[in-house]
Design a protein around this motif. Structure first.
Motif, PDB file in Angstrom:
ATOM      1  N   LEU A 255      14.225-117.009 -20.339  1.00 15.21           N
ATOM      2  CA  LEU A 255      13.820-116.584 -21.679  1.00 15.21           C
ATOM      3  C   LEU A 255      14.300-115.173 -22.016  1.00 15.21           C
ATOM      4  O   LEU A 255      13.905-114.597 -23.009  1.00 15.21           O
ATOM      5  CB  LEU A 255      12.298-116.676 -21.813  1.00 15.21           C
ATOM      6  CG  LEU A 255      11.719-118.061 -21.587  1.00 15.21           C
ATOM      7  CD1 LEU A 255      10.199-118.008 -21.560  1.00 15.21           C
ATOM      8  CD2 LEU A 255      12.202-119.028 -22.645  1.00 15.21           C
ATOM      9  N   ASP A 256      15.140-114.631 -21.162  1.00 12.24           N
ATOM     10  CA  ASP A 256      15.661-113.269 -21.321  1.00 12.24           C
ATOM     11  C   ASP A 256      17.131-113.243 -20.903  1.00 12.24           C
ATOM     12  O   ASP A 256      17.511-112.579 -19.944  1.00 12.24           O
ATOM     13  CB  ASP A 256      14.834-112.315 -20.446  1.00 12.24           C
ATOM     14  CG  ASP A 256      15.273-110.865 -20.535  1.00 12.24           C
ATOM     15  OD1 ASP A 256      16.042-110.522 -21.459  1.00 12.24           O
ATOM     16  OD2 ASP A 256      14.871-110.079 -19.662  1.00 12.24           O
ATOM     17  N   PRO A 257      17.991-113.994 -21.619  1.00 13.52           N
ATOM     18  CA  PRO A 257      19.392-114.105 -21.197  1.00 13.52           C
ATOM     19  C   PRO A 257      20.186-112.804 -21.256  1.00 13.52           C
ATOM     20  O   PRO A 257      21.210-112.681 -20.597  1.00 13.52           O
ATOM     21  CB  PRO A 257      19.962-115.155 -22.144  1.00 13.52           C
ATOM     22  CG  PRO A 257      19.076-115.114 -23.335  1.00 13.52           C
ATOM     23  CD  PRO A 257      17.712-114.748 -22.825  1.00 13.52           C
TER      24      PRO A 257
ATOM     25  N   LEU B 102      14.356-107.416 -19.546  1.00 10.03           N
ATOM     26  CA  LEU B 102      13.215-107.136 -18.680  1.00 10.03           C
ATOM     27  C   LEU B 102      13.507-107.441 -17.223  1.00 10.03           C
ATOM     28  O   LEU B 102      14.375-108.249 -16.909  1.00 10.03           O
ATOM     29  CB  LEU B 102      12.013-107.986 -19.095  1.00 10.03           C
ATOM     30  CG  LEU B 102      11.469-107.815 -20.493  1.00 10.03           C
ATOM     31  CD1 LEU B 102      10.373-108.839 -20.748  1.00 10.03           C
ATOM     32  CD2 LEU B 102      10.939-106.416 -20.716  1.00 10.03           C
ATOM     33  N   ASN B 103      12.741-106.804 -16.361  1.00 15.43           N
ATOM     34  CA  ASN B 103      12.747-107.138 -14.947  1.00 15.43           C
ATOM     35  C   ASN B 103      11.291-107.348 -14.545  1.00 15.43           C
ATOM     36  O   ASN B 103      10.448-106.489 -14.784  1.00 15.43           O
ATOM     37  CB  ASN B 103      13.350-106.009 -14.116  1.00 15.43           C
ATOM     38  CG  ASN B 103      13.302-106.308 -12.637  1.00 15.43           C
ATOM     39  OD1 ASN B 103      13.761-107.351 -12.197  1.00 15.43           O
ATOM     40  ND2 ASN B 103      12.719-105.406 -11.875  1.00 15.43           N
ATOM     41  N   ALA B 104      10.988-108.502 -13.958  1.00 21.16           N
ATOM     42  CA  ALA B 104       9.631-108.782 -13.482  1.00 21.16           C
ATOM     43  C   ALA B 104       9.682-108.978 -11.974  1.00 21.16           C
ATOM     44  O   ALA B 104      10.510-109.737 -11.474  1.00 21.16           O
ATOM     45  CB  ALA B 104       9.080-110.030 -14.163  1.00 21.16           C
ATOM     46  N   SER B 105       8.815-108.274 -11.257  1.00 19.79           N
ATOM     47  CA  SER B 105       8.789-108.406  -9.801  1.00 19.79           C
ATOM     48  C   SER B 105       7.353-108.268  -9.307  1.00 19.79           C
ATOM     49  O   SER B 105       6.524-107.614  -9.939  1.00 19.79           O
ATOM     50  CB  SER B 105       9.683-107.356  -9.151  1.00 19.79           C
ATOM     51  OG  SER B 105       9.249-106.059  -9.521  1.00 19.79           O
ATOM     52  N   VAL B 106       7.095-108.885  -8.173  1.00 17.11           N
ATOM     53  CA  VAL B 106       5.763-108.818  -7.574  1.00 17.11           C
ATOM     54  C   VAL B 106       5.631-107.512  -6.808  1.00 17.11           C
ATOM     55  O   VAL B 106       6.476-107.179  -5.980  1.00 17.11           O
ATOM     56  CB  VAL B 106       5.521-110.020  -6.633  1.00 17.11           C
ATOM     57  CG1 VAL B 106       4.162-109.903  -5.959  1.00 17.11           C
ATOM     58  CG2 VAL B 106       5.633-111.326  -7.406  1.00 17.11           C
TER      59      VAL B 106
ATOM     60  N   MET C 187      16.441-102.049 -24.797  1.00 17.86           N
ATOM     61  CA  MET C 187      15.647-102.474 -25.941  1.00 17.86           C
ATOM     62  C   MET C 187      15.789-103.974 -26.189  1.00 17.86           C
ATOM     63  O   MET C 187      16.843-104.554 -25.966  1.00 17.86           O
ATOM     64  CB  MET C 187      16.077-101.722 -27.214  1.00 17.86           C
ATOM     65  CG  MET C 187      15.614-100.292 -27.244  1.00 17.86           C
ATOM     66  SD  MET C 187      16.130 -99.398 -28.733  1.00 17.86           S
ATOM     67  CE  MET C 187      15.665-100.486 -30.039  1.00 17.86           C
ATOM     68  N   GLY C 188      14.709-104.588 -26.666  1.00 20.01           N
ATOM     69  CA  GLY C 188      14.727-105.994 -27.023  1.00 20.01           C
ATOM     70  C   GLY C 188      13.374-106.416 -27.546  1.00 20.01           C
ATOM     71  O   GLY C 188      12.355-105.828 -27.204  1.00 20.01           O
ATOM     72  N   GLN C 189      13.361-107.424 -28.420  1.00 20.90           N
ATOM     73  CA  GLN C 189      12.107-107.883 -29.000  1.00 20.90           C
ATOM     74  C   GLN C 189      11.830-109.323 -28.623  1.00 20.90           C
ATOM     75  O   GLN C 189      12.744-110.141 -28.499  1.00 20.90           O
ATOM     76  CB  GLN C 189      12.141-107.764 -30.520  1.00 20.90           C
ATOM     77  CG  GLN C 189      12.158-106.337 -31.000  1.00 20.90           C
ATOM     78  CD  GLN C 189      12.104-106.246 -32.504  1.00 20.90           C
ATOM     79  OE1 GLN C 189      12.495-107.158 -33.201  1.00 20.90           O
ATOM     80  NE2 GLN C 189      11.607-105.137 -33.003  1.00 20.90           N
TER      81      GLN C 189
ATOM     82  N   VAL D  52      10.866-101.171 -25.987  1.00 21.30           N
ATOM     83  CA  VAL D  52      11.149-100.161 -27.012  1.00 21.30           C
ATOM     84  C   VAL D  52      11.824 -98.929 -26.411  1.00 21.30           C
ATOM     85  O   VAL D  52      11.620 -98.593 -25.253  1.00 21.30           O
ATOM     86  CB  VAL D  52       9.860 -99.744 -27.760  1.00 21.30           C
ATOM     87  CG1 VAL D  52       9.267-100.920 -28.508  1.00 21.30           C
ATOM     88  CG2 VAL D  52       8.833 -99.147 -26.813  1.00 21.30           C
ATOM     89  N   ALA D  53      12.619 -98.298 -27.248  1.00 22.76           N
ATOM     90  CA  ALA D  53      13.268 -97.024 -26.921  1.00 22.76           C
ATOM     91  C   ALA D  53      13.510 -96.315 -28.245  1.00 22.76           C
ATOM     92  O   ALA D  53      13.647 -96.971 -29.284  1.00 22.76           O
ATOM     93  CB  ALA D  53      14.586 -97.252 -26.185  1.00 22.76           C
ATOM     94  N   PRO D  54      13.556 -95.000 -28.235  1.00 23.75           N
ATOM     95  CA  PRO D  54      13.786 -94.294 -29.507  1.00 23.75           C
ATOM     96  C   PRO D  54      15.205 -94.537 -30.006  1.00 23.75           C
ATOM     97  O   PRO D  54      16.149 -94.611 -29.224  1.00 23.75           O
ATOM     98  CB  PRO D  54      13.566 -92.827 -29.149  1.00 23.75           C
ATOM     99  CG  PRO D  54      13.761 -92.749 -27.676  1.00 23.75           C
ATOM    100  CD  PRO D  54      13.396 -94.083 -27.124  1.00 23.75           C
ATOM    101  N   SER D  55      15.335 -94.695 -31.314  1.00 22.75           N
ATOM    102  CA  SER D  55      16.669 -94.858 -31.895  1.00 22.75           C
ATOM    103  C   SER D  55      17.054 -93.636 -32.722  1.00 22.75           C
ATOM    104  O   SER D  55      18.219 -93.412 -32.992  1.00 22.75           O
ATOM    105  CB  SER D  55      16.734 -96.123 -32.755  1.00 22.75           C
ATOM    106  OG  SER D  55      15.782 -96.052 -33.799  1.00 22.75           O
ATOM    107  N   SER D  56      16.062 -92.869 -33.131  1.00 22.37           N
ATOM    108  CA  SER D  56      16.354 -91.639 -33.866  1.00 22.37           C
ATOM    109  C   SER D  56      15.118 -90.750 -33.813  1.00 22.37           C
ATOM    110  O   SER D  56      14.031 -91.206 -33.463  1.00 22.37           O
ATOM    111  CB  SER D  56      16.731 -91.929 -35.318  1.00 22.37           C
ATOM    112  OG  SER D  56      15.613 -92.468 -36.008  1.00 22.37           O
ATOM    113  N   LEU D  57      15.304 -89.510 -34.159  1.00 22.79           N
ATOM    114  CA  LEU D  57      14.208 -88.558 -34.196  1.00 22.79           C
ATOM    115  C   LEU D  57      14.335 -87.755 -35.474  1.00 22.79           C
ATOM    116  O   LEU D  57      15.430 -87.293 -35.819  1.00 22.79           O
ATOM    117  CB  LEU D  57      14.269 -87.615 -32.982  1.00 22.79           C
ATOM    118  CG  LEU D  57      13.247 -86.476 -32.976  1.00 22.79           C
ATOM    119  CD1 LEU D  57      11.843 -87.036 -32.832  1.00 22.79           C
ATOM    120  CD2 LEU D  57      13.556 -85.500 -31.860  1.00 22.79           C
TER     121      LEU D  57
END
Length: 144
Positions: A63-65, A69-73, A87-89, A109-114
């Motif tokens: 679901l994240d081609p 994201l990275n998911a780990s135990v 970044m991704g939604q 999320v990550a900043p795109s502008s300030l």
């Protein structure tokens, strides 16, 4: 859970909005990781934690081609840790235990502008109409 029938599973996440690391967004209330606990509801209605059960499958790819994201135990913490790589939604992490599954959706999320709006201090009537020009460099690290 030797031969117990699992009715459903649910992933309980600390947050569904994860900040990409390195931007310091924690100061704005965003965490750089989500911690997830997976709970199984049995046919008798009882609930047990299966987060560390080796039969739990975690899929952070299907679901994240684009590899947001990275998911780990995190065995020592007893949770699954989800980190944002970029970044991704509405990116999903799927969990499967036997024949039942669950999907958690995250936004990275990550900043795109300030931008900043500056006002004189102390404030005075009409100070919003004061115009300002970009600062000029006087010498290294000193602006006017």
């Amino acid at each position: 859970l030797a031969e117990v029938e699992v009715f459903s599973i649910e992933a309980v996440a600390s947050t569904h909005t994860v900040a990409v690391g390195g931007y310091g967004l924690f100061s704005l209330g965003y965490s750089e990781e989500a911690t997830v606990t997976v709970l199984a509801t049995l046919l008798d209605g009882s609930t047990i934690d299966v987060t560390l059960d080796p039969r739990l499958a975690i899929d952070d790819v299907k679901l994240d081609p684009t590899n947001v994201l990275n998911a780990s135990v995190a065995t020592s913490r007893g949770v699954i840790v989800v980190n944002a790589l970029k970044m991704g939604q509405s990116v999903g992490v799927a969990y499967q235990f036997g024949t039942v599954s669950h999907v958690s959706v995250f936004d990275a999320v990550a900043p795109s502008s300030l931008s900043a709006k500056l006002y004189p201090y102390p404030r005075f009537d009409g100070d919003e109409s004061v115009s300002a020009s970009p600062l000029n460099v006087l010498r290294n690290g000193v602006y006017q």
